[in-house]
Design a protein around this motif. Structure first.
Motif, mmCIF file in Angstrom:
data_model
loop_
_atom_site.group_PDB
_atom_site.id
_atom_site.type_symbol
_atom_site.label_atom_id
_atom_site.label_comp_id
_atom_site.label_asym_id
_atom_site.label_seq_id
_atom_site.Cartn_x
_atom_site.Cartn_y
_atom_site.Cartn_z
ATOM 1 N N LEU A 68 0.824 -1.201 0.000
ATOM 2 C CA LEU A 68 0.000 0.000 0.000
ATOM 3 C C LEU A 68 0.864 1.258 0.000
ATOM 4 N N LEU A 69 1.935 1.268 0.789
ATOM 5 C CA LEU A 69 2.808 2.438 0.856
ATOM 6 C C LEU A 69 3.530 2.663 -0.469
ATOM 7 N N VAL A 70 3.961 1.573 -1.120
ATOM 8 C CA VAL A 70 4.628 1.705 -2.422
ATOM 9 C C VAL A 70 3.671 2.295 -3.456
ATOM 10 N N ALA A 71 2.451 1.771 -3.504
ATOM 11 C CA ALA A 71 1.458 2.275 -4.452
ATOM 12 C C ALA A 71 1.106 3.736 -4.160
ATOM 13 N N ALA A 72 0.977 4.071 -2.886
ATOM 14 C CA ALA A 72 0.658 5.452 -2.526
ATOM 15 C C ALA A 72 1.799 6.395 -2.895
ATOM 16 N N ALA A 73 3.042 5.969 -2.667
ATOM 17 C CA ALA A 73 4.197 6.800 -3.024
ATOM 18 C C ALA A 73 4.256 7.024 -4.532
ATOM 19 N N ALA A 74 3.974 5.969 -5.314
ATOM 20 C CA ALA A 74 3.975 6.108 -6.771
ATOM 21 C C ALA A 74 2.883 7.079 -7.224
ATOM 22 N N SER A 75 1.718 7.002 -6.616
ATOM 23 C CA SER A 75 0.629 7.909 -6.971
ATOM 24 C C SER A 75 0.973 9.348 -6.605
ATOM 25 N N ALA A 76 1.599 9.548 -5.451
ATOM 26 C CA ALA A 76 2.032 10.890 -5.060
ATOM 27 C C ALA A 76 3.084 11.430 -6.033
ATOM 28 N N GLY A 77 3.977 10.556 -6.482
ATOM 29 C CA GLY A 77 4.969 10.963 -7.475
ATOM 30 C C GLY A 77 4.323 11.404 -8.775
ATOM 31 N N TRP A 78 3.273 10.706 -9.185
ATOM 32 C CA TRP A 78 2.562 11.083 -10.409
ATOM 33 C C TRP A 78 1.919 12.466 -10.258
ATOM 34 N N ILE A 79 1.309 12.713 -9.111
ATOM 35 C CA ILE A 79 0.692 14.024 -8.877
ATOM 36 C C ILE A 79 1.751 15.123 -8.938
ATOM 37 N N TRP A 80 2.922 14.849 -8.372
ATOM 38 C CA TRP A 80 3.998 15.845 -8.400
ATOM 39 C C TRP A 80 4.468 16.111 -9.828
ATOM 40 N N ILE A 81 4.598 15.050 -10.641
ATOM 41 C CA ILE A 81 5.039 15.217 -12.030
ATOM 42 C C ILE A 81 4.035 16.064 -12.812
ATOM 43 N N VAL A 82 2.740 15.775 -12.622
ATOM 44 C CA VAL A 82 1.712 16.553 -13.317
ATOM 45 C C VAL A 82 1.779 18.016 -12.886
ATOM 46 N N TYR A 83 1.929 18.247 -11.589
ATOM 47 C CA TYR A 83 2.021 19.626 -11.084
ATOM 48 C C TYR A 83 3.248 20.335 -11.655
ATOM 49 N N TRP A 84 4.377 19.639 -11.687
ATOM 50 C CA TRP A 84 5.610 20.222 -12.240
ATOM 51 C C TRP A 84 5.439 20.584 -13.705
ATOM 52 N N ARG A 85 4.808 19.705 -14.457
ATOM 53 C CA ARG A 85 4.632 19.945 -15.896
ATOM 54 C C ARG A 85 3.662 21.104 -16.146
#
Length: 579
Positions: free
Chosen positions: A420-437
């Motif tokens: 669960l923590l790995v999946a949540a971290a990956a999802s948070a990373g995706w949100i950060w990438i979208v925000y950065w872009r």
């Protein structure tokens, strides 16, 4: 005039450690923490395990504990068997075998990156000089293009499944990329050493999935060299081709001399090679058009644009070389009348490289359209994966939970905090990438594909973490193998069978079933595979004198058609009734 006008600020390259971490994040999910899956993954593991535990005959003639598998070639299975011998004691044979496809993928990714880098730093590929200076240096431009090519390569949907299995396709696509890299080096400098490297790459390709693909590539290189670099022809004809033939011929000669299991596999292997080429047909073209659209997404739109944008520089090597490889392999794909994804897979490295050269020429509006499409589609997909997992764990939403358990009846979900923590971290990373872009609107070349690739990796990682136990339940034969093991006596007896390659591999490894070897007869047990739709078992058992007693029957809970029946030979007794 060149279609590229670019400032140096657009050529900010990704750190090497970030690229390597991204590749590991891509390849490890789906290879770690699962059993061999049907059909091809389990069959490939079976060949590797048979080699690792067998004799020289098993290494020369690929088989699954006696079931001949003469198609394709032995190289990928040799490497997997070596990994089992080296690491099987530490991580188990199935995981040890998957070390090979991890290495295959990293090899192919490296070849794609370096090929793009070499082509991108060439003079004819450089952007136009700006009026007041500030254009990028050739090496910086090449590195940025290489980063873009790798991101596009990782984002190709067709690569996902085929790179995460113990199959020869995973090695083939990487060796095609290596052959492209070797050809690029050869066109840069016409040395004997580089011709040798190309010959080795082509020879290894022939040992992986037959000689048809490397021969088509060699013919394409010959045509390109005849048009623009005739000085290469003697090296291609007198060095590369004979060396490739010698590498393949060594296995052929050894197999003919040893005659493994009393019969050489070469005749069947050659027949399979001829099987790959047939007359073109409308059905083949339909299959290609129907599947290539999703299989090569998102590479093909960028690649088509690159060819169009560079049309006035049609002789430039960074366009003609990958286009030559693509054309040669496209002809093979259209001549394969059987319509299989394996014929599309070798096209991906060339499409990714061509697509990278389309990035500098794309308009901002087109880039933004691709980005928003990726954000909407892939975010929706990731959200659906999360909602489905919540339904599977909690029972709400009820309809999604019902559908999940309908596909996998009897499955019992378990909560794993680490996953669960790995999946949540990956999802948070995706949100950060979208925000950065969206917020920073970077000008770097690879901005157009970072969301496509990142979203694909996110969805795959979520599937291979949150849904891995569920997928393992519906794709693995371990449960059935253990039932068969319990039904057989402690002292193992010979078992005759008609089961397929994936089932045979799983039952032999997980169920310790001693299948009949080539030429072995009069086994005490008979294991039959049939379906619920017919009386296949009754028809099959008549070939074994009908002196059998049913001792076990079962199937995988997720498969409603496939079933297995285990019989024991009955001596001096009337024929047992068939159930």
């Amino acid at each position: 005039m060149k279609p590229v006008r670019l400032p140096a600020s657009a050529t900010l390259a990704l750190p090497r450690w970030a690229l390597f971490a991204l590749c590991l994040l891509y390849i490890l999910p789906g290879l770690v923490g699962r059993d061999p899956w049907k059909p091809d993954d389990a069959a490939g593991f079976g060949i590797m395990w048979t080699m690792a535990t067998g004799t020289l005959a098993d290494w020369l003639s690929p088989n699954i504990v006696g079931l001949a598998m003469p198609e394709e070639g032995p190289l990928a299975f040799w490497l997997g068997a070596i990994c089992i011998k080296l690491f099987g004691w530490l991580v188990g044979a199935p995981m040890a075998a998957r070390i090979a496809p991890i290495c295959f993928f990293l090899l192919g990714s490296t070849a794609v990156w370096y090929t793009t880098y070499l082509l991108g730093r060439r003079t004819e590929a450089q952007p136009l000089k700006l009026a007041f200076g500030g254009q990028p240096e050739p090496k910086d431009f090449g590195r940025t293009l290489a980063d873009g090519a790798l991101l596009i390569y990782l984002g190709c949907l067709g690569l996902l499944v085929h790179s995460h299995g113990t199959t020869s396709e995973a090695l083939q696509v990487s060796l095609v990329a290596c052959a492209l890299y070797a050809t690029t080096r050869l066109f840069e400098k016409h040395t004997v050493r580089r011709a040798v490297v190309l010959g080795v790459a082509l020879g290894l390709l022939a040992l992986t999935r037959g000689w048809v693909t490397p021969f088509a590539i060699w013919l394409g290189i010959i045509v390109l060299a005849a048009i623009r670099e005739r000085a290469l022809l003697p090296r291609l004809i007198l060095i590369s081709l004979p060396l490739a033939a010698a590498i393949t011929g060594a296995w052929i000669w050894a197999s003919q001399q040893v005659q493994p299991h009393g019969n050489s596999p070469i005749d069947a292997w050659m027949a399979w090679n001829y099987h790959l080429v047939d007359a073109p047909s409308w059905s083949t073209l339909q299959y290609f058009l129907k599947n290539a659209i999703w299989f090569a997404w998102p590479a093909w739109p960028f690649a088509i644009w690159a060819v169009y944008a560079w049309r006035r520089q049609h002789a430039a090597l960074h366009i003609t070389l990958p286009l030559t490889f693509f054309a040669a392999l496209l002809v093979l794909a259209l001549l394969n009348s059987h319509g299989e994804e394996a014929s599309l897979l070798p096209l991906l490295p060339m499409l990714a490289i061509l697509a990278a050269f389309g990035l500098p020429t794309m308009k901002r509006g087109a880039i933004n359209a691709v980005d928003w499409f990726s954000v909407m589609m892939l975010t929706t997909c990731a959200a659906f994966i999360w909602i489905g997992w919540i339904a599977k764990q909690t029972g709400w939403p009820a309809q999604l939970a019902k559908n999940a358990f309908k596909i996998a009846p009897g499955f019992k979900p378990e909560f794993n905090l680490f996953i669960l923590l790995v999946a949540a971290a990956a999802s948070a990373g995706w949100i950060w990438i979208v925000y950065w872009r969206v917020s920073r609107r970077p000008s770097v070349l690879w901005r157009a594909v970072v969301l496509s690739s990142g979203g694909i990796i996110l969805c795959w990682l979520l599937l291979m973490t949150l849904w891995l136990p569920w997928g393992n339940y519906i794709k693995s034969y371990v449960g059935v193998a253990q039932q068969i093991d319990a039904a057989l006596p402690t002292v193992k007896r010979c078992v005759a069978s008609n089961v397929g390659p994936a089932q045979r591999a799983s039952f032999a490894y997980f169920g310790k079933v001693e299948f009949a070897q080539i030429g072995e007869k009069n086994c005490d047990y008979l294991l039959l595979q049939d379906t619920h739709r017919g009386n296949d078992a009754a028809q099959s058992i008549t070939r074994y004198n009908q002196q059998w007693q049913l001792v076990w029957h079962g199937r995988r809970p997720a498969d409603r058609d496939e079933r297995f029946r285990l019989y024991r030979r009955v001596y001096n007794a009337p024929a047992a009734s068939q159930q």
